[in-house]
Design a protein around this motif. Sequence first.
Motif, PDB file in Angstrom:
ATOM      1  N   GLN A  65      -0.577  -9.081  -6.921  1.00 37.84           N
ATOM      2  CA  GLN A  65       0.067  -7.769  -6.858  1.00 37.84           C
ATOM      3  C   GLN A  65      -0.915  -6.684  -6.416  1.00 37.84           C
ATOM      4  O   GLN A  65      -0.565  -5.820  -5.600  1.00 37.84           O
ATOM      5  CB  GLN A  65       0.668  -7.423  -8.222  1.00 37.84           C
ATOM      6  CG  GLN A  65       1.886  -8.261  -8.574  1.00 37.84           C
ATOM      7  CD  GLN A  65       2.307  -8.120 -10.020  1.00 37.84           C
ATOM      8  OE1 GLN A  65       1.555  -7.596 -10.861  1.00 37.84           O
ATOM      9  NE2 GLN A  65       3.503  -8.566 -10.343  1.00 37.84           N
ATOM     10  N   THR A  66      -2.149  -6.711  -6.946  1.00 39.87           N
ATOM     11  CA  THR A  66      -3.111  -5.684  -6.536  1.00 39.87           C
ATOM     12  C   THR A  66      -3.517  -5.876  -5.080  1.00 39.87           C
ATOM     13  O   THR A  66      -3.631  -4.905  -4.324  1.00 39.87           O
ATOM     14  CB  THR A  66      -4.359  -5.694  -7.436  1.00 39.87           C
ATOM     15  OG1 THR A  66      -4.972  -6.991  -7.423  1.00 39.87           O
ATOM     16  CG2 THR A  66      -4.010  -5.300  -8.867  1.00 39.87           C
ATOM     17  N   ALA A  67      -3.720  -7.127  -4.654  1.00 39.03           N
ATOM     18  CA  ALA A  67      -4.079  -7.381  -3.253  1.00 39.03           C
ATOM     19  C   ALA A  67      -2.956  -6.925  -2.324  1.00 39.03           C
ATOM     20  O   ALA A  67      -3.207  -6.301  -1.285  1.00 39.03           O
ATOM     21  CB  ALA A  67      -4.396  -8.855  -3.038  1.00 39.03           C
ATOM     22  N   ALA A  68      -1.699  -7.237  -2.694  1.00 40.31           N
ATOM     23  CA  ALA A  68      -0.564  -6.817  -1.876  1.00 40.31           C
ATOM     24  C   ALA A  68      -0.440  -5.297  -1.828  1.00 40.31           C
ATOM     25  O   ALA A  68       0.072  -4.741  -0.852  1.00 40.31           O
ATOM     26  CB  ALA A  68       0.728  -7.427  -2.416  1.00 40.31           C
ATOM     27  N   SER A  69      -0.953  -4.626  -2.874  1.00 35.37           N
ATOM     28  CA  SER A  69      -0.897  -3.166  -2.940  1.00 35.37           C
ATOM     29  C   SER A  69      -2.035  -2.510  -2.179  1.00 35.37           C
ATOM     30  O   SER A  69      -2.157  -1.278  -2.184  1.00 35.37           O
ATOM     31  CB  SER A  69      -0.922  -2.718  -4.406  1.00 35.37           C
ATOM     32  OG  SER A  69       0.191  -3.232  -5.115  1.00 35.37           O
ATOM     33  N   GLY A  70      -2.878  -3.315  -1.531  1.00 40.47           N
ATOM     34  CA  GLY A  70      -3.981  -2.779  -0.740  1.00 40.47           C
ATOM     35  C   GLY A  70      -5.215  -2.461  -1.538  1.00 40.47           C
ATOM     36  O   GLY A  70      -6.124  -1.792  -1.034  1.00 40.47           O
ATOM     37  N   ALA A 111      -1.656   2.276  -7.260  1.00 38.14           N
ATOM     38  CA  ALA A 111      -1.915   3.235  -6.190  1.00 38.14           C
ATOM     39  C   ALA A 111      -3.130   4.103  -6.470  1.00 38.14           C
ATOM     40  O   ALA A 111      -3.769   4.609  -5.546  1.00 38.14           O
ATOM     41  CB  ALA A 111      -0.682   4.116  -5.966  1.00 38.14           C
ATOM     42  N   GLU A 112      -3.478   4.283  -7.743  1.00 38.62           N
ATOM     43  CA  GLU A 112      -4.618   5.118  -8.104  1.00 38.62           C
ATOM     44  C   GLU A 112      -5.919   4.317  -8.222  1.00 38.62           C
ATOM     45  O   GLU A 112      -6.972   4.888  -8.518  1.00 38.62           O
ATOM     46  CB  GLU A 112      -4.358   5.820  -9.451  1.00 38.62           C
ATOM     47  CG  GLU A 112      -3.077   6.649  -9.484  1.00 38.62           C
ATOM     48  CD  GLU A 112      -3.063   7.726  -8.411  1.00 38.62           C
ATOM     49  OE1 GLU A 112      -4.009   8.535  -8.369  1.00 38.62           O
ATOM     50  OE2 GLU A 112      -2.104   7.756  -7.607  1.00 38.62           O
ATOM     51  N   CYS A 113      -5.846   2.995  -8.020  1.00 39.58           N
ATOM     52  CA  CYS A 113      -7.016   2.133  -8.257  1.00 39.58           C
ATOM     53  C   CYS A 113      -7.834   1.933  -6.981  1.00 39.58           C
ATOM     54  O   CYS A 113      -7.288   1.826  -5.878  1.00 39.58           O
ATOM     55  CB  CYS A 113      -6.566   0.777  -8.796  1.00 39.58           C
ATOM     56  SG  CYS A 113      -5.784   0.869 -10.426  1.00 39.58           S
ATOM     57  N   ASP A 114      -9.149   1.873  -7.163  1.00 35.88           N
ATOM     58  CA  ASP A 114     -10.069   1.632  -6.045  1.00 35.88           C
ATOM     59  C   ASP A 114     -10.463   0.170  -5.930  1.00 35.88           C
ATOM     60  O   ASP A 114     -10.860  -0.288  -4.857  1.00 35.88           O
ATOM     61  CB  ASP A 114     -11.332   2.475  -6.232  1.00 35.88           C
ATOM     62  CG  ASP A 114     -11.037   3.958  -6.183  1.00 35.88           C
ATOM     63  OD1 ASP A 114     -10.874   4.490  -5.074  1.00 35.88           O
ATOM     64  OD2 ASP A 114     -10.943   4.587  -7.255  1.00 35.88           O
ATOM     65  N   ALA A 115     -10.399  -0.569  -7.030  1.00 36.93           N
ATOM     66  CA  ALA A 115     -10.777  -1.984  -7.033  1.00 36.93           C
ATOM     67  C   ALA A 115     -10.086  -2.652  -8.217  1.00 36.93           C
ATOM     68  O   ALA A 115      -9.663  -1.990  -9.175  1.00 36.93           O
ATOM     69  CB  ALA A 115     -12.295  -2.153  -7.135  1.00 36.93           C
ATOM     70  N   ALA A 116      -9.964  -3.966  -8.135  1.00 37.98           N
ATOM     71  CA  ALA A 116      -9.422  -4.764  -9.233  1.00 37.98           C
ATOM     72  C   ALA A 116     -10.334  -5.963  -9.437  1.00 37.98           C
ATOM     73  O   ALA A 116     -10.861  -6.517  -8.468  1.00 37.98           O
ATOM     74  CB  ALA A 116      -8.000  -5.216  -8.926  1.00 37.98           C
ATOM     75  N   VAL A 117     -10.518  -6.361 -10.710  1.00 35.80           N
ATOM     76  CA  VAL A 117     -11.472  -7.428 -11.036  1.00 35.80           C
ATOM     77  C   VAL A 117     -10.797  -8.482 -11.899  1.00 35.80           C
ATOM     78  O   VAL A 117     -10.208  -8.161 -12.944  1.00 35.80           O
ATOM     79  CB  VAL A 117     -12.698  -6.859 -11.778  1.00 35.80           C
ATOM     80  CG1 VAL A 117     -13.656  -7.981 -12.156  1.00 35.80           C
ATOM     81  CG2 VAL A 117     -13.411  -5.823 -10.924  1.00 35.80           C
ATOM     82  N   PHE A 118     -10.907  -9.753 -11.478  1.00 29.85           N
ATOM     83  CA  PHE A 118     -10.304 -10.871 -12.208  1.00 29.85           C
ATOM     84  C   PHE A 118     -11.299 -12.045 -12.267  1.00 29.85           C
ATOM     85  O   PHE A 118     -11.234 -12.967 -11.445  1.00 29.85           O
ATOM     86  CB  PHE A 118      -9.016 -11.326 -11.520  1.00 29.85           C
ATOM     87  CG  PHE A 118      -7.990 -10.232 -11.369  1.00 29.85           C
ATOM     88  CD1 PHE A 118      -7.109  -9.932 -12.399  1.00 29.85           C
ATOM     89  CD2 PHE A 118      -7.907  -9.509 -10.187  1.00 29.85           C
ATOM     90  CE1 PHE A 118      -6.166  -8.925 -12.260  1.00 29.85           C
ATOM     91  CE2 PHE A 118      -6.970  -8.500 -10.037  1.00 29.85           C
ATOM     92  CZ  PHE A 118      -6.096  -8.208 -11.084  1.00 29.85           C
ATOM     93  N   PRO A 147       0.834  -1.208   0.000  1.00 28.65           N
ATOM     94  CA  PRO A 147       0.000   0.000   0.000  1.00 28.65           C
ATOM     95  C   PRO A 147       0.862   1.249   0.000  1.00 28.65           C
ATOM     96  O   PRO A 147       1.869   1.333   0.702  1.00 28.65           O
ATOM     97  CB  PRO A 147      -0.804  -0.135   1.301  1.00 28.65           C
ATOM     98  CG  PRO A 147      -0.815  -1.603   1.587  1.00 28.65           C
ATOM     99  CD  PRO A 147       0.520  -2.109   1.124  1.00 28.65           C
ATOM    100  N   ARG A 148       0.468   2.216  -0.809  1.00 31.08           N
ATOM    101  CA  ARG A 148       1.191   3.473  -0.885  1.00 31.08           C
ATOM    102  C   ARG A 148       0.204   4.601  -1.153  1.00 31.08           C
ATOM    103  O   ARG A 148      -0.905   4.355  -1.639  1.00 31.08           O
ATOM    104  CB  ARG A 148       2.275   3.419  -1.962  1.00 31.08           C
ATOM    105  CG  ARG A 148       1.768   3.172  -3.371  1.00 31.08           C
ATOM    106  CD  ARG A 148       2.946   3.012  -4.337  1.00 31.08           C
ATOM    107  NE  ARG A 148       3.660   1.763  -4.095  1.00 31.08           N
ATOM    108  CZ  ARG A 148       4.968   1.604  -4.316  1.00 31.08           C
ATOM    109  NH1 ARG A 148       5.694   2.614  -4.758  1.00 31.08           N
ATOM    110  NH2 ARG A 148       5.556   0.447  -4.085  1.00 31.08           N
ATOM    111  N   PRO A 149       0.544   5.832  -0.845  1.00 30.16           N
ATOM    112  CA  PRO A 149      -0.409   6.933  -1.065  1.00 30.16           C
ATOM    113  C   PRO A 149      -0.679   7.186  -2.535  1.00 30.16           C
ATOM    114  O   PRO A 149       0.166   6.922  -3.397  1.00 30.16           O
ATOM    115  CB  PRO A 149       0.293   8.132  -0.416  1.00 30.16           C
ATOM    116  CG  PRO A 149       1.738   7.764  -0.389  1.00 30.16           C
ATOM    117  CD  PRO A 149       1.795   6.278  -0.224  1.00 30.16           C
ATOM    118  N   ARG A 150      -1.883   7.687  -2.800  1.00 24.06           N
ATOM    119  CA  ARG A 150      -2.240   8.053  -4.170  1.00 24.06           C
ATOM    120  C   ARG A 150      -1.498   9.320  -4.589  1.00 24.06           C
ATOM    121  O   ARG A 150      -1.210  10.191  -3.771  1.00 24.06           O
ATOM    122  CB  ARG A 150      -3.741   8.338  -4.273  1.00 24.06           C
ATOM    123  CG  ARG A 150      -4.659   7.195  -3.905  1.00 24.06           C
ATOM    124  CD  ARG A 150      -6.093   7.703  -3.950  1.00 24.06           C
ATOM    125  NE  ARG A 150      -7.039   6.748  -3.399  1.00 24.06           N
ATOM    126  CZ  ARG A 150      -7.762   5.902  -4.138  1.00 24.06           C
ATOM    127  NH1 ARG A 150      -7.616   5.887  -5.435  1.00 24.06           N
ATOM    128  NH2 ARG A 150      -8.614   5.079  -3.557  1.00 24.06           N
TER     129      ARG A 150
END
Length: 374
Positions: free
Chosen positions: A300-305, A279-286, A170-173
């Motif tokens: 990667q997206t889950a690890a990025s928060g 960092a700019e994403c609110d959700a990811a879909v797979f 996780p990192r700031p937007r």
Amino acid sequence: MDSLGLAWQINLSTGWGVFGLNLALDIARRGAPDLRLICPGPIEHLRAMPPWHRRVIGSLEGRRLTDAVPGLRFTRDRAELKFGAVPDAILYALGNDFTRLQVRGRAPAHRTIGFVFLENSRIGPEGLARARYYDRILAGSRWNQSVMRAHGLDRARAVLQGVDTALFHPRPRAGLARGRFVVFSGGAFEFRKGQDVVVAAFHAFHQRHPEALLVTCWHTQFFERIASVALGRHARGAAPARADGTPDLPAWMALHDIPADGFFDPGYVPYHNLPGLFAECDAAVFPSRVEGGTNLFAMQTAASGVPTIVSANTGHLDLIERAGVIALTRQGPVAASHLRGGETEGWGESDPEEIVEALEAVWRQRESARTDAV
């Protein structure tokens, strides 16, 4: 085991390449075993790697195996591998039906280990014969392990690949999305990845939330699979191909009533630029219909928060208990006619409406969802 040969190319542009990178970095952290690379030509993308990655991976160049072992040769240029001392074990990359990737033939006596991400549930007689050559088969998911053991391959063992949390965390937007609700979708553009399900769900969600923006990383090197997207039950045809063979995504999005300002296709995104994108994403879909492994993009997206929505089938089943992962449990059957030479037992067809429901839940708590996902 004191030494290990890695028989595929390390790079930043393919799943196997990143897997090899992460494996090499993990071995370097542990300090054992002694890793030797068996790969065609110099390490790819070395200069594009982050500095410490470049230092560690670059040190392997001097241990790249290039002196005579009869019997092994590269598939890319058919050049024979030549090296003096054979490692205690060699880890080979295997494709569907246990076909070996990049390297062919047999080296002098060593322990043979195969690593595989199977995408179907049927293994033919020739595949079984190939699999039995190996002292051990490592499976990219527990689903793969169960498929192999059901075919009598008792030496199969699930080993889940990891993600580099030094990069993906996780990192700031940066605030560059400017108030848009950003939904990420990544993976090769093909039927099994379910891009038709993504656009069906996003179209419905976008009608309710015009500020939503779909960001796609659907880059693929397998141009022959692009047409398979049209097999999806939600697809309204195939994506037109550009002159260079890549899919014309704006044209395909227009077929599915996704407006031009409703999606962003950044093209191929270099590996080290992905954390900034996430960092700019609110959700990811797979909504993959099948995953032989645990889906590197999803990890990667889950690890990025980023709240990460995945289909509850095949390799994704190893992810759904992880923090920040939302399971799509309404899984329908997938016809075996969609797969060449295999079966689709264990595959799943996600419900676009369930994706919309999951996106709505994230949207309602968009400010806290990323924190909760950490």
